[in-house]
Design a protein around this motif. Sequence first.
Motif, PDB file in Angstrom:
ATOM      1  N   VAL A 136       0.787  -1.213  -0.031  1.00  0.00           N
ATOM      2  CA  VAL A 136       0.098  -0.037   0.097  1.00  0.00           C
ATOM      3  C   VAL A 136       0.693   1.301  -0.059  1.00  0.00           C
ATOM      4  CG1 VAL A 136      -1.593   1.296   1.490  1.00  0.00           C
ATOM      5  CG2 VAL A 136      -1.903  -1.168   0.894  1.00  0.00           C
ATOM      6  N   ARG A 137       2.054   1.173   0.598  1.00  0.00           N
ATOM      7  CA  ARG A 137       2.851   2.425   0.820  1.00  0.00           C
ATOM      8  C   ARG A 137       3.595   2.602  -0.563  1.00  0.00           C
ATOM      9  NH1 ARG A 137       4.198   0.456   6.190  1.00  0.00           N
ATOM     10  NH2 ARG A 137       6.001  -0.702   5.057  1.00  0.00           N
ATOM     11  N   ASP A 138       4.041   1.529  -1.299  1.00  0.00           N
ATOM     12  CA  ASP A 138       4.461   1.756  -2.573  1.00  0.00           C
ATOM     13  C   ASP A 138       3.510   2.153  -3.507  1.00  0.00           C
ATOM     14  OD1 ASP A 138       6.844   0.643  -1.500  1.00  0.00           O
ATOM     15  OD2 ASP A 138       6.484  -1.468  -2.402  1.00  0.00           O
ATOM     16  N   LEU A 139       2.324   1.839  -3.769  1.00  0.00           N
ATOM     17  CA  LEU A 139       1.412   2.254  -4.393  1.00  0.00           C
ATOM     18  C   LEU A 139       0.784   3.738  -4.020  1.00  0.00           C
ATOM     19  CD1 LEU A 139      -1.238  -0.809  -4.464  1.00  0.00           C
ATOM     20  CD2 LEU A 139       0.255  -0.064  -6.103  1.00  0.00           C
ATOM     21  N   GLU A 140       0.810   4.020  -2.771  1.00  0.00           N
ATOM     22  CA  GLU A 140       0.867   5.469  -2.497  1.00  0.00           C
ATOM     23  C   GLU A 140       1.803   6.262  -3.147  1.00  0.00           C
ATOM     24  OE1 GLU A 140       0.211   5.160   1.821  1.00  0.00           O
ATOM     25  OE2 GLU A 140      -2.149   5.093   1.589  1.00  0.00           O
ATOM     26  N   ARG A 141       3.156   5.758  -2.989  1.00  0.00           N
ATOM     27  CA  ARG A 141       3.983   6.778  -3.295  1.00  0.00           C
ATOM     28  C   ARG A 141       3.960   6.838  -5.081  1.00  0.00           C
ATOM     29  NH1 ARG A 141       7.714   3.223  -0.856  1.00  0.00           N
ATOM     30  NH2 ARG A 141       7.858   3.623   1.363  1.00  0.00           N
ATOM     31  N   MET A 142       3.558   5.788  -5.624  1.00  0.00           N
ATOM     32  CA  MET A 142       3.309   5.963  -6.945  1.00  0.00           C
ATOM     33  C   MET A 142       2.263   6.689  -7.498  1.00  0.00           C
ATOM     34  SD  MET A 142       3.382   2.411  -9.540  1.00  0.00           S
ATOM     35  CE  MET A 142       3.765   1.337  -8.024  1.00  0.00           C
ATOM     36  N   LEU A 143       1.196   6.684  -6.828  1.00  0.00           N
ATOM     37  CA  LEU A 143       0.078   7.456  -6.928  1.00  0.00           C
ATOM     38  C   LEU A 143       0.674   8.985  -6.720  1.00  0.00           C
ATOM     39  CD1 LEU A 143      -2.728   8.024  -7.658  1.00  0.00           C
ATOM     40  CD2 LEU A 143      -3.186   7.879  -5.088  1.00  0.00           C
ATOM     41  N   GLY A 144       1.209   9.124  -5.695  1.00  0.00           N
ATOM     42  CA  GLY A 144       1.908  10.706  -5.672  1.00  0.00           C
ATOM     43  C   GLY A 144       2.692  11.245  -6.795  1.00  0.00           C
ATOM     44  N   ARG A 145       3.281  10.369  -7.305  1.00  0.00           N
ATOM     45  CA  ARG A 145       4.387  10.730  -8.449  1.00  0.00           C
ATOM     46  C   ARG A 145       3.506  10.999  -9.696  1.00  0.00           C
ATOM     47  NH1 ARG A 145       8.210   6.996  -6.256  1.00  0.00           N
ATOM     48  NH2 ARG A 145       7.075   5.311  -7.640  1.00  0.00           N
ATOM     49  N   LYS A 146       2.535  10.154 -10.056  1.00  0.00           N
ATOM     50  CA  LYS A 146       1.728  10.269 -11.059  1.00  0.00           C
ATOM     51  C   LYS A 146       0.889  11.476 -10.954  1.00  0.00           C
ATOM     52  CE  LYS A 146       3.046   6.672 -13.338  1.00  0.00           C
ATOM     53  NZ  LYS A 146       3.963   6.769 -14.464  1.00  0.00           N
ATOM     54  N   THR A 147       0.425  11.757  -9.668  1.00  0.00           N
ATOM     55  CA  THR A 147      -0.524  13.213  -9.481  1.00  0.00           C
ATOM     56  C   THR A 147       0.335  14.289  -9.948  1.00  0.00           C
ATOM     57  OG1 THR A 147      -1.740  11.886  -7.800  1.00  0.00           O
ATOM     58  CG2 THR A 147      -1.723  14.274  -7.778  1.00  0.00           C
ATOM     59  N   LEU A 148       1.538  14.105  -9.252  1.00  0.00           N
ATOM     60  CA  LEU A 148       2.451  15.438  -9.663  1.00  0.00           C
ATOM     61  C   LEU A 148       2.973  15.475 -11.216  1.00  0.00           C
ATOM     62  CD1 LEU A 148       4.495  17.360  -8.610  1.00  0.00           C
ATOM     63  CD2 LEU A 148       6.240  15.579  -8.450  1.00  0.00           C
ATOM     64  N   GLU A 149       3.105  14.329 -11.978  1.00  0.00           N
ATOM     65  CA  GLU A 149       3.408  14.270 -13.214  1.00  0.00           C
ATOM     66  C   GLU A 149       2.052  15.000 -14.075  1.00  0.00           C
ATOM     67  OE1 GLU A 149       4.108  10.405 -14.949  1.00  0.00           O
ATOM     68  OE2 GLU A 149       5.715  10.150 -13.413  1.00  0.00           O
ATOM     69  N   VAL A 150       0.582  14.617 -13.592  1.00  0.00           N
ATOM     70  CA  VAL A 150      -0.680  15.049 -14.292  1.00  0.00           C
ATOM     71  C   VAL A 150      -0.601  16.733 -13.934  1.00  0.00           C
ATOM     72  CG1 VAL A 150      -2.913  15.160 -14.011  1.00  0.00           C
ATOM     73  CG2 VAL A 150      -1.694  13.007 -14.126  1.00  0.00           C
ATOM     74  N   LYS A 206      -0.599  19.346 -17.046  1.00  0.00           N
ATOM     75  CA  LYS A 206      -1.851  20.354 -17.133  1.00  0.00           C
ATOM     76  C   LYS A 206      -1.268  21.912 -17.068  1.00  0.00           C
ATOM     77  CE  LYS A 206      -5.426  18.197 -14.779  1.00  0.00           C
ATOM     78  NZ  LYS A 206      -6.405  18.106 -13.631  1.00  0.00           N
ATOM     79  N   GLU A 207      -0.242  22.194 -16.387  1.00  0.00           N
ATOM     80  CA  GLU A 207       0.361  23.291 -16.429  1.00  0.00           C
ATOM     81  C   GLU A 207       1.002  23.522 -17.641  1.00  0.00           C
ATOM     82  OE1 GLU A 207       2.891  24.461 -13.319  1.00  0.00           O
ATOM     83  OE2 GLU A 207       1.610  23.647 -11.733  1.00  0.00           O
ATOM     84  N   ALA A 208       1.625  22.801 -18.405  1.00  0.00           N
ATOM     85  CA  ALA A 208       2.420  22.805 -19.676  1.00  0.00           C
ATOM     86  C   ALA A 208       1.096  22.925 -21.017  1.00  0.00           C
ATOM     87  CB  ALA A 208       3.208  21.316 -20.172  1.00  0.00           C
ATOM     88  N   LEU A 209      -0.072  22.260 -20.685  1.00  0.00           N
ATOM     89  CA  LEU A 209      -1.067  22.405 -21.565  1.00  0.00           C
ATOM     90  C   LEU A 209      -1.643  23.843 -21.668  1.00  0.00           C
ATOM     91  CD1 LEU A 209      -2.612  20.840 -23.748  1.00  0.00           C
ATOM     92  CD2 LEU A 209      -3.993  19.998 -21.931  1.00  0.00           C
ATOM     93  N   ASP A 210      -1.758  24.419 -20.431  1.00  0.00           N
ATOM     94  CA  ASP A 210      -2.414  25.891 -20.123  1.00  0.00           C
ATOM     95  C   ASP A 210      -1.317  26.789 -20.888  1.00  0.00           C
ATOM     96  OD1 ASP A 210      -4.602  24.603 -18.707  1.00  0.00           O
ATOM     97  OD2 ASP A 210      -3.681  25.245 -17.018  1.00  0.00           O
ATOM     98  N   LEU A 211      -0.196  26.511 -20.625  1.00  0.00           N
ATOM     99  CA  LEU A 211       0.759  27.494 -21.245  1.00  0.00           C
ATOM    100  C   LEU A 211       0.796  27.220 -22.814  1.00  0.00           C
ATOM    101  CD1 LEU A 211       4.011  27.227 -18.712  1.00  0.00           C
ATOM    102  CD2 LEU A 211       2.438  29.087 -19.142  1.00  0.00           C
ATOM    103  N   ALA A 212       0.884  26.294 -23.210  1.00  0.00           N
ATOM    104  CA  ALA A 212       0.756  25.956 -24.717  1.00  0.00           C
ATOM    105  C   ALA A 212      -0.730  26.675 -25.141  1.00  0.00           C
ATOM    106  CB  ALA A 212       0.884  24.543 -25.097  1.00  0.00           C
ATOM    107  N   ARG A 213      -1.851  26.546 -24.594  1.00  0.00           N
ATOM    108  CA  ARG A 213      -2.985  26.881 -25.055  1.00  0.00           C
ATOM    109  C   ARG A 213      -2.807  28.370 -25.018  1.00  0.00           C
ATOM    110  NH1 ARG A 213      -6.880  23.216 -21.872  1.00  0.00           N
ATOM    111  NH2 ARG A 213      -6.816  21.547 -23.328  1.00  0.00           N
ATOM    112  N   VAL A 214      -2.263  29.349 -24.099  1.00  0.00           N
ATOM    113  CA  VAL A 214      -1.882  30.393 -24.003  1.00  0.00           C
ATOM    114  C   VAL A 214      -1.301  31.098 -25.157  1.00  0.00           C
ATOM    115  CG1 VAL A 214      -1.009  32.570 -22.688  1.00  0.00           C
ATOM    116  CG2 VAL A 214      -2.545  30.891 -21.568  1.00  0.00           C
ATOM    117  N   LYS A 215      -0.008  30.347 -25.465  1.00  0.00           N
ATOM    118  CA  LYS A 215       0.731  30.725 -26.649  1.00  0.00           C
ATOM    119  C   LYS A 215       0.446  30.512 -28.004  1.00  0.00           C
ATOM    120  CE  LYS A 215       4.879  30.113 -24.031  1.00  0.00           C
ATOM    121  NZ  LYS A 215       6.426  29.410 -24.021  1.00  0.00           N
ATOM    122  N   LYS A 216      -0.706  29.847 -27.979  1.00  0.00           N
ATOM    123  CA  LYS A 216      -1.144  29.187 -29.476  1.00  0.00           C
ATOM    124  C   LYS A 216      -1.714  30.341 -30.250  1.00  0.00           C
ATOM    125  CE  LYS A 216      -3.450  25.766 -31.908  1.00  0.00           C
ATOM    126  NZ  LYS A 216      -4.144  24.157 -31.851  1.00  0.00           N
TER     127      LYS A 216
END
Length: 129
Positions: free
Chosen positions: A87-101, A105-115
Amino acid sequence: MSETFSKVEVITGVARRRRFTTEQKLLVVNETLQPGMSISYVARRHGLSPSLVFRWRRLMSEGGKEAVRADEEVVAGSEVRRLEERVRDLERMLGRKTLEVEILKEALDLARVKKPTLLSRSHAPEDIP
């Protein structure tokens, strides 16, 4: 002449403790539950410490009580620890994936503003001579 028996156990190797299987423990505990049997006598017969046999009996009775109270199977402590680590390993993995998302999202927002800015600067194909 009374018959007496003695048992000698030779322990070889570097292990300091003997390991007993579940079947061996159950055999000893069940033997102590027989009418007229004392725990000390059974422990002596098997070359065990009476306190160890008392502990096995207590663990067996507590495990049985817990199983009845919870109306579920009793799970070994090692299994619980393994599952908690998973469970601890899965929680760590979930935290990393949440950070990636969040980063994506921020990169996508920046790309939409520049487009739109880029589109307004570029020329339409019919404007090019």
